[in-house]
Design a protein around this motif. Structure first.
Motif, PDB file in Angstrom:
ATOM      1  N   SER A  14      79.530  28.003  82.448  1.00 49.02           N
ATOM      2  CA  SER A  14      77.963  29.429  83.346  1.00 49.02           C
ATOM      3  C   SER A  14      77.923  30.067  81.851  1.00 49.02           C
ATOM      4  O   SER A  14      76.608  30.762  81.945  1.00 49.02           O
ATOM      5  CB  SER A  14      77.706  29.688  84.592  1.00 49.02           C
ATOM      6  OG  SER A  14      78.249  28.517  85.151  1.00 49.02           O
ATOM      7  N   HIS A  17      74.519  29.435  79.579  1.00 47.08           N
ATOM      8  CA  HIS A  17      72.970  30.064  80.674  1.00 47.08           C
ATOM      9  C   HIS A  17      72.970  31.510  81.434  1.00 47.08           C
ATOM     10  O   HIS A  17      72.035  31.999  81.055  1.00 47.08           O
ATOM     11  CB  HIS A  17      72.868  28.831  82.004  1.00 47.08           C
ATOM     12  CG  HIS A  17      72.341  29.791  83.248  1.00 47.08           C
ATOM     13  ND1 HIS A  17      71.118  29.518  82.916  1.00 47.08           N
ATOM     14  CD2 HIS A  17      72.755  30.837  84.085  1.00 47.08           C
ATOM     15  CE1 HIS A  17      70.746  30.301  84.184  1.00 47.08           C
ATOM     16  NE2 HIS A  17      71.284  30.954  84.612  1.00 47.08           N
ATOM     17  N   LEU A  18      74.032  31.644  80.974  1.00 47.69           N
ATOM     18  CA  LEU A  18      74.678  33.337  81.434  1.00 47.69           C
ATOM     19  C   LEU A  18      73.952  34.454  80.264  1.00 47.69           C
ATOM     20  O   LEU A  18      73.101  35.325  80.255  1.00 47.69           O
ATOM     21  CB  LEU A  18      75.802  33.573  81.736  1.00 47.69           C
ATOM     22  CG  LEU A  18      76.020  33.308  82.942  1.00 47.69           C
ATOM     23  CD1 LEU A  18      77.641  33.769  83.549  1.00 47.69           C
ATOM     24  CD2 LEU A  18      75.536  33.518  84.360  1.00 47.69           C
ATOM     25  N   VAL A  21      70.145  34.571  79.563  1.00 47.83           N
ATOM     26  CA  VAL A  21      69.496  35.029  81.038  1.00 47.83           C
ATOM     27  C   VAL A  21      69.929  36.343  79.907  1.00 47.83           C
ATOM     28  O   VAL A  21      68.524  37.415  80.059  1.00 47.83           O
ATOM     29  CB  VAL A  21      70.782  35.067  82.048  1.00 47.83           C
ATOM     30  CG1 VAL A  21      69.494  35.884  82.554  1.00 47.83           C
ATOM     31  CG2 VAL A  21      69.811  33.535  82.435  1.00 47.83           C
ATOM     32  N   THR A  59      74.237  34.811  87.797  1.00 47.40           N
ATOM     33  CA  THR A  59      73.523  34.808  87.351  1.00 47.40           C
ATOM     34  C   THR A  59      72.464  36.316  87.978  1.00 47.40           C
ATOM     35  O   THR A  59      71.917  37.298  87.364  1.00 47.40           O
ATOM     36  CB  THR A  59      72.462  34.058  87.449  1.00 47.40           C
ATOM     37  OG1 THR A  59      72.075  32.491  87.541  1.00 47.40           O
ATOM     38  CG2 THR A  59      70.508  34.410  87.346  1.00 47.40           C
ATOM     39  N   LEU A 134      63.479  36.101  85.260  1.00 46.07           N
ATOM     40  CA  LEU A 134      64.315  35.448  86.623  1.00 46.07           C
ATOM     41  C   LEU A 134      63.746  34.328  86.600  1.00 46.07           C
ATOM     42  O   LEU A 134      64.435  33.467  87.626  1.00 46.07           O
ATOM     43  CB  LEU A 134      64.848  35.847  87.329  1.00 46.07           C
ATOM     44  CG  LEU A 134      66.457  37.297  87.029  1.00 46.07           C
ATOM     45  CD1 LEU A 134      66.692  38.199  87.967  1.00 46.07           C
ATOM     46  CD2 LEU A 134      66.928  36.418  85.907  1.00 46.07           C
TER      47      LEU A 134
END
Length: 296
Positions: A14, A17-18, A21, A59, A134
């Motif tokens: 992850s 992706h993190l 974000v 997330t 988000l």
């Protein structure tokens, strides 16, 4: 593989992706790394090792960490006013490969995030920014966002809606025609070489943003055609011996001194005008740039 190793492996799945974000939330690669690392610390200390949706859980954690960082940043306001966005922070756009970085990760982080959009995101209230990033960029439901900001899902939806109205139209696609973009850069260089202030203003978008990584000094951020034109006038001595190049598909100008590259100025051009300028003169970054020199 023991339980901790298994958890670490799932976290690494992850990580990209993190970081994407966190980067959109914070506009800073180093702070994004810090936020992701904090998420790992919280996961490793959690008593619940059987999280069904680990990606969603992480997330949410990264979102909360970034929200706290944004609120803390707003309370400090320590940087000089001329180098500030309204919350006292200058965004850190991804430009070319970074030392020791994963190219796939860099591409994901940089995707659809230009400096103009980052600057506008910096003007948002932290809760608005979290709701917009988000929901609109990562499809996190409003009920989850509401829990992060201690509001109802309807209130979270309103936060995202307000943010969306401010962001819409900020980050249009760059001019696809290389010839037209090159003509704009050549007009910029000609005006700089000739010291023609009015011609410089004419080639710049009224809301143009110019940023420098600072090299050995402090980073700078300048906004507005007149202010950027005045700064560009000081570029005249270097404009006479510059080379045109491409950096990540964007036009750039390479300046050299005694045969060595000492700065790269990257241009973003939309609707026939320069909307973003980014000057890189950090000696550590210059060799890492993926440059294609264009023939005259």
């Amino acid at each position: 593989m023991d339980e901790n190793e298994f958890l670490a492996a799932r976290f690494e799945e992850s990580r990209t992706h993190l970081k994407a974000v966190a980067y959109r939330m914070l506009g800073s690669l180093s702070e994004a790394e810090d936020a992701v690392q904090e998420a790992w610390i919280r996961l490793s200390r959690s008593d619940d090792r059987q999280i069904d949706n680990l990606g969603g859980w992480l997330t949410t954690v990264v979102g909360r960490v970034c929200l706290d960082m944004l609120r803390s940043r707003r309370s400090r306001r320590e940087e000089p006013l001329e180098a500030q966005t309204p919350d006292g922070h200058t965004p850190d756009p991804v430009l070319g490969p970074q030392p020791g970085s994963d190219p796939e990760q860099q591409a994901l982080i940089a995707d659809s995030v230009g400096l103009a959009l980052l600057v506008v995101l910096e003007t948002l209230d932290p809760a608005e920014r979290l709701a917009f990033v988000l929901h609109d960029m990562f499809a996190v439901p409003f009920d989850e966002i509401g829990r992060m900001v201690d509001r109802t899902p309807a209130a979270a939806r309103q936060l995202a809606s307000r943010a969306r109205r401010r962001v819409q139209g900020v980050d249009p696609a760059p001019d696809p025609d290389l010839v037209r973009r090159r003509e704009v850069v050549e007009a910029f260089l000609a005006a700089a070489r000739g010291g023609d202030f009015d011609a410089l203003v004419a080639v710049l978008d009224p809301e143009v943003v110019a940023r420098s990584d600072g090299g050995a000094g402090a980073p700078s951020l300048v906004r507005g055609a007149a202010s950027v034109a005045r700064q560009a006038m000081m570029f005249a001595p270097f404009a006479r011996s510059s080379q045109m190049a491409l950096v990540d598909g964007a036009l750039a100008v390479i300046s050299t001194r005694e045969g060595h590259r000492f700065s790269v100025m990257r241009f973003t051009i939309e609707r026939g005008r320069v909307t973003e300028l980014y000057v890189i003169n950090d000696p550590a970054r210059l060799p890492e740039l993926d440059l294609i020199v264009l023939n005259d």
